[in-house]
Design a protein around this motif. Structure first.
Motif, PDB file in Angstrom:
ATOM      1  N   GLU A  92       4.108   9.287   9.776  1.00 49.73           N
ATOM      2  CA  GLU A  92       3.504   8.051   9.353  1.00 49.73           C
ATOM      3  C   GLU A  92       4.043   7.599   7.996  1.00 49.73           C
ATOM      4  N   ASP A  93       4.235   8.544   7.105  1.00 51.26           N
ATOM      5  CA  ASP A  93       4.757   8.201   5.785  1.00 51.26           C
ATOM      6  C   ASP A  93       6.137   7.580   5.906  1.00 51.26           C
ATOM      7  N   GLU A  94       6.977   8.209   6.707  1.00 48.88           N
ATOM      8  CA  GLU A  94       8.336   7.693   6.863  1.00 48.88           C
ATOM      9  C   GLU A  94       8.306   6.319   7.538  1.00 48.88           C
ATOM     10  N   ALA A  95       7.519   6.216   8.577  1.00 44.76           N
ATOM     11  CA  ALA A  95       7.435   4.940   9.302  1.00 44.76           C
ATOM     12  C   ALA A  95       6.954   3.839   8.369  1.00 44.76           C
ATOM     13  N   PHE A  96       5.907   4.121   7.649  1.00 46.42           N
ATOM     14  CA  PHE A  96       5.351   3.111   6.746  1.00 46.42           C
ATOM     15  C   PHE A  96       6.391   2.649   5.737  1.00 46.42           C
ATOM     16  N   SER A  97       7.077   3.612   5.166  1.00 42.65           N
ATOM     17  CA  SER A  97       8.034   3.240   4.128  1.00 42.65           C
ATOM     18  C   SER A  97       9.194   2.420   4.676  1.00 42.65           C
ATOM     19  N   ARG A  98       9.371   2.450   5.973  1.00 43.37           N
ATOM     20  CA  ARG A  98      10.459   1.667   6.541  1.00 43.37           C
ATOM     21  C   ARG A  98       9.960   0.479   7.346  1.00 43.37           C
ATOM     22  N   GLY A  99       8.685   0.201   7.200  1.00 48.86           N
ATOM     23  CA  GLY A  99       8.147  -1.013   7.807  1.00 48.86           C
ATOM     24  C   GLY A  99       7.617  -0.893   9.227  1.00 48.86           C
ATOM     25  N   TYR A 100       7.533   0.313   9.734  1.00 50.78           N
ATOM     26  CA  TYR A 100       7.044   0.482  11.107  1.00 50.78           C
ATOM     27  C   TYR A 100       5.611   1.004  11.105  1.00 50.78           C
ATOM     28  N   VAL A 128      14.141   7.289  22.237  1.00 51.50           N
ATOM     29  CA  VAL A 128      13.231   8.420  22.355  1.00 51.50           C
ATOM     30  C   VAL A 128      13.756   9.592  21.545  1.00 51.50           C
ATOM     31  N   ILE A 129      12.842  10.305  20.935  1.00 54.49           N
ATOM     32  CA  ILE A 129      13.247  11.508  20.223  1.00 54.49           C
ATOM     33  C   ILE A 129      12.182  12.573  20.436  1.00 54.49           C
ATOM     34  N   LEU A 130      12.634  13.792  20.568  1.00 53.15           N
ATOM     35  CA  LEU A 130      11.679  14.877  20.762  1.00 53.15           C
ATOM     36  C   LEU A 130      11.369  15.520  19.421  1.00 53.15           C
ATOM     37  N   LEU A 131      10.173  16.043  19.348  1.00 49.64           N
ATOM     38  CA  LEU A 131       9.757  16.673  18.104  1.00 49.64           C
ATOM     39  C   LEU A 131       9.151  18.037  18.402  1.00 49.64           C
ATOM     40  N   ALA A 132       9.743  19.060  17.812  1.00 50.82           N
ATOM     41  CA  ALA A 132       9.224  20.423  17.915  1.00 50.82           C
ATOM     42  C   ALA A 132       9.345  21.085  19.291  1.00 50.82           C
ATOM     43  N   ARG A 133       9.091  20.334  20.334  1.00 51.77           N
ATOM     44  CA  ARG A 133       9.152  20.973  21.649  1.00 51.77           C
ATOM     45  C   ARG A 133      10.247  20.361  22.512  1.00 51.77           C
ATOM     46  N   GLU A 134      11.132  21.224  22.950  1.00 49.65           N
ATOM     47  CA  GLU A 134      12.243  20.778  23.796  1.00 49.65           C
ATOM     48  C   GLU A 134      11.792  20.448  25.212  1.00 49.65           C
ATOM     49  N   ILE A 135      12.577  19.644  25.865  1.00 50.81           N
ATOM     50  CA  ILE A 135      12.315  19.367  27.270  1.00 50.81           C
ATOM     51  C   ILE A 135      13.655  19.496  27.991  1.00 50.81           C
ATOM     52  N   GLU A 136      13.713  20.405  28.929  1.00 48.61           N
ATOM     53  CA  GLU A 136      14.969  20.647  29.635  1.00 48.61           C
ATOM     54  C   GLU A 136      15.379  19.392  30.408  1.00 48.61           C
ATOM     55  N   GLY A 137      16.623  19.069  30.263  1.00 48.23           N
ATOM     56  CA  GLY A 137      17.111  17.936  31.033  1.00 48.23           C
ATOM     57  C   GLY A 137      16.953  16.587  30.364  1.00 48.23           C
ATOM     58  N   LEU A 179       9.257  17.954   9.282  1.00 47.56           N
ATOM     59  CA  LEU A 179       9.610  17.817  10.693  1.00 47.56           C
ATOM     60  C   LEU A 179       9.223  16.403  11.137  1.00 47.56           C
ATOM     61  N   GLY A 180       8.011  16.025  10.795  1.00 51.42           N
ATOM     62  CA  GLY A 180       7.535  14.693  11.171  1.00 51.42           C
ATOM     63  C   GLY A 180       8.337  13.608  10.484  1.00 51.42           C
ATOM     64  N   ARG A 181       8.561  13.831   9.234  1.00 46.63           N
ATOM     65  CA  ARG A 181       9.271  12.834   8.445  1.00 46.63           C
ATOM     66  C   ARG A 181      10.710  12.642   8.940  1.00 46.63           C
ATOM     67  N   GLN A 182      11.402  13.737   9.103  1.00 47.98           N
ATOM     68  CA  GLN A 182      12.803  13.658   9.539  1.00 47.98           C
ATOM     69  C   GLN A 182      12.941  13.052  10.925  1.00 47.98           C
ATOM     70  N   THR A 183      12.020  13.411  11.773  1.00 48.08           N
ATOM     71  CA  THR A 183      12.075  12.881  13.135  1.00 48.08           C
ATOM     72  C   THR A 183      12.011  11.361  13.112  1.00 48.08           C
ATOM     73  N   LEU A 184      11.051  10.849  12.362  1.00 46.68           N
ATOM     74  CA  LEU A 184      10.937   9.393  12.278  1.00 46.68           C
ATOM     75  C   LEU A 184      12.162   8.784  11.627  1.00 46.68           C
ATOM     76  N   LEU A 196      14.802   8.642  14.245  1.00 48.16           N
ATOM     77  CA  LEU A 196      14.452   7.676  15.286  1.00 48.16           C
ATOM     78  C   LEU A 196      14.686   6.245  14.787  1.00 48.16           C
ATOM     79  N   ILE A 197      14.211   5.978  13.606  1.00 50.20           N
ATOM     80  CA  ILE A 197      14.382   4.639  13.060  1.00 50.20           C
ATOM     81  C   ILE A 197      15.862   4.348  12.823  1.00 50.20           C
ATOM     82  N   GLY A 198      16.569   5.376  12.401  1.00 50.50           N
ATOM     83  CA  GLY A 198      18.010   5.205  12.230  1.00 50.50           C
ATOM     84  C   GLY A 198      18.645   4.760  13.537  1.00 50.50           C
ATOM     85  N   ALA A 199      18.259   5.434  14.607  1.00 51.39           N
ATOM     86  CA  ALA A 199      18.809   5.095  15.922  1.00 51.39           C
ATOM     87  C   ALA A 199      18.425   3.676  16.316  1.00 51.39           C
ATOM     88  N   ILE A 200      17.190   3.334  16.071  1.00 57.28           N
ATOM     89  CA  ILE A 200      16.717   2.000  16.436  1.00 57.28           C
ATOM     90  C   ILE A 200      17.525   0.936  15.700  1.00 57.28           C
TER      91      ILE A 200
END
Lengths: 361, 361
Positions: free
Chosen positions: A97-105, A156-165, A307-312, A315-319
């Motif tokens: 949330e902190d990362e999202a907020f700081s980038r306007g999301y 889409v980005i995964l956080l902490a838990r992988e999903i095969e495939g 983990l939360g911060r970097q993920t966002l 994700l935002i970078g990709a967007i």
DNA sequence: TTGAAAGCGTTACCAT
DNA sequence: ATGGTAACGCTTTCAA
């Protein structure tokens, strides 16, 4: 009939002013208003001033809904979590949330409660609501549902838990390594008979933690006596600990997360075991739980907030870059030594790491 | 040119089908499609079938964005919280989210981190995003900002923390009564010298808890020796406890929330005080924290999950009824007796509640 | 029962 | 530098 006439004057108090109103008020076109508002195109400083003045005068508020419809961007990100009430995830939310907020999301929090049906329903909603991106931290989403999201143009980005495939980036901690570290630490304290309590092994993360743990134990020739699995919460921790200790003599237990550890700890204490004197307890996560219980929990620590911060961030970078970076960020877990671990009780630590043959109790 | 022609065929794979596509596919008008999709108006069963078939065939997904623009409803609710990582609020989020989900709404979680500026920014965003309703649990929003929201036609409801001057419904617990209960309980155990540690007294809830606590003490003729306030978290709890015990002889401390209690407890234990033998600790909230620390915390319990759930229920009710019900729901707090409280140490409990001279224990 | 067309409040392209 | 206007995808009268 000029374009400006398409709508009546905004006199009604309940009717919020639109760019048409401020266009009329400032005597320019809506295109110019839009340009001023978004700083796009070029415009005279005087025009700019006029428009801004009208904006203030009318108390104009942009409609993100309309912007999203026209502009294809909602500035919103959905987050799928199994349980916000789990301190691990609530801390992740803070970072995200902190990362999202700081980038306007803004972030739409979706609590799935470990329920795949509910998760599916949420995924549909998130698609309808045109999220710019989705963070998935449940680890239970079918890969084809993720593929659909991608097809729909949602990042889409995964956080902490992988999903095969799933062909999407992920930010996580090295679970195998974490399990390995835990075992090494306990083995070095002299434990030879260890137990494991974990989240359902249907989760890749749970399997990896157990995998690393078991591997280190095997290397040392010690015994992984028993494995309990299948729960997430405090209750489950107590239940699994009870089941485990009912039939097995272990001097140390490694739990797959802090909630399980707390439950196990409570059960042990109530059953009359001294921790760490009779039995050592080691956890995974390093949430606030591990710091406030007594004894405090030795654990494999994750940089949860980051983990939360970097993920966002990714994700935002990709967007904003408009493409999917097929990256994979794996952070290193760290040992956090506290008070729930110690050497095994006398008489059980009679073997060294190598020889393996033990005759405890 | 018929309306149907306004857009090309949806052949592009990346282009999601719209009602125009399914209108063409099923040979009806977009109005009919809309009716079928929303079950509005009347339509022949055959038409209905045709449309539904096309929907499936094309994999149509409605755009909530467009719906919101045209229909004036976003099916989204914003929630302003001071800190999701506080177990009190994360549990509230769970309750809120469950209710919202079951009624078709999603919730945008806004973490203000106790920062009014950030709160203001969020409020603006929420307005732009056309939330159907907003839950405010920070207790720090200026009343005029809330009034603006109302003017903009957004339903607002307060949760847990009152705001003076805000003309909106609220769901909360009786804080004064809670404080009163706490004091009564401690007084009956024989404590005569009590201390208080709380959240900033700028918060009405904090003042009320202290108010009830102080009132009961005064009634009993005992002494509220010292009041520490100004923090929310564990660290603050430790700091305030340290400050309080440095200069005052109290046998019991009442803390304004569980986080503060945990901090105070840790500090006491580290400073060598036995809890509850040397000093009793009583908390407010009944979050998971109070159950997992040792000794577990006696506290004034709030029905946290229900608070969240009921708040959303009322808010959604208001949204769907189209009016603001000026209600005020005040739930009763309950005493939850655990292990952090006990009679005062020998020699300090020498007065009874009324006359002052007794010899209990 | 069904359909045409007018919004909803923006953005973006193309003229001017 | 500015303005006109066509989208964006849907809901909702109002006619037919």
């Amino acid at each position: 009939m000029t374009e400006t006439d398409r709508r009546g004057v905004c006199s009604n108090a309940a009717m919020k002013p639109t760019i048409y109103d401020i266009a009329r008020e400032s005597g320019v076109s809506i295109a110019t208003v839009s340009n001023v508002l978004n700083n796009t195109g070029r415009m005279g400083p005087e025009t700019r001033r006029k428009v801004l003045r009208a904006v203030n005068a009318l108390g104009y508020q942009r409609s993100s809904i309309a912007t999203a419809l026209a502009g294809k961007k909602s500035w919103s990100i959905g987050a799928l979590l199994p349980d916000v009430n789990n301190p691990y995830f609530s801390e992740i939310v803070r970072g995200a949330e902190d990362e999202a907020f700081s980038r306007g999301y803004s972030v739409l929090v979706c609590n799935t409660d470990h329920d795949v049906e509910r998760e599916r329903a949420y995924l549909r909603t998130l698609r309808h609501k045109q999220m710019d991106g989705i963070v998935i931290a449940t680890g239970t989403t079918p890969a084809d549902q993720i593929a659909e999201l991608l097809t729909a143009g949602i990042h889409v980005i995964l956080l902490a838990r992988e999903i095969e495939g799933a062909q999407v980036p992920i930010v996580m901690v090295d679970n195998y390594q974490g399990g390995y570290l835990a075992a090494r630490f306990l083995l070095e304290l002299g434990h030879r008979n260890l137990g494991f309590i974990g989240e359902p092994l249907t989760l890749r993360s749970a399997r990896d933690r157990l995998g690393g743990f078991a591997a280190a134990i095997e290397e040392a020739g010690a015994a992984l006596q028993v494995v309990g699995e299948g729960g997430f919460g405090i209750e489950a921790g107590a239940r699994l600990a009870a089941g485990l200790l009912a039939h097995h003599r272990v001097t140390a237990i490694f739990t797959g997360n802090d909630q399980l550890a707390v439950g196990a700890l409570q059960w042990c204490l109530e059953a009359g075991f001294q921790v760490p004197h009779d039995i050592s307890l080691m956890s995974f996560d390093d949430t606030v739980f591990s710091r406030i219980v007594r004894p405090s929990l030795t654990c494999v620590a994750q940089p949860i907030y980051d983990l939360g911060r970097q993920t966002l961030g990714m994700l935002i970078g990709a967007i904003e870059a408009g493409e999917q970076p097929a990256r994979r960020v794996v952070l290193a877990p760290e040992l956090m030594i506290r008070d729930s671990t110690g050497p095994p009780p006398d008489g059980t630590a009679s073997n060294d790491l190598k020889s393996g043959g033990d005759s405890n109790e």
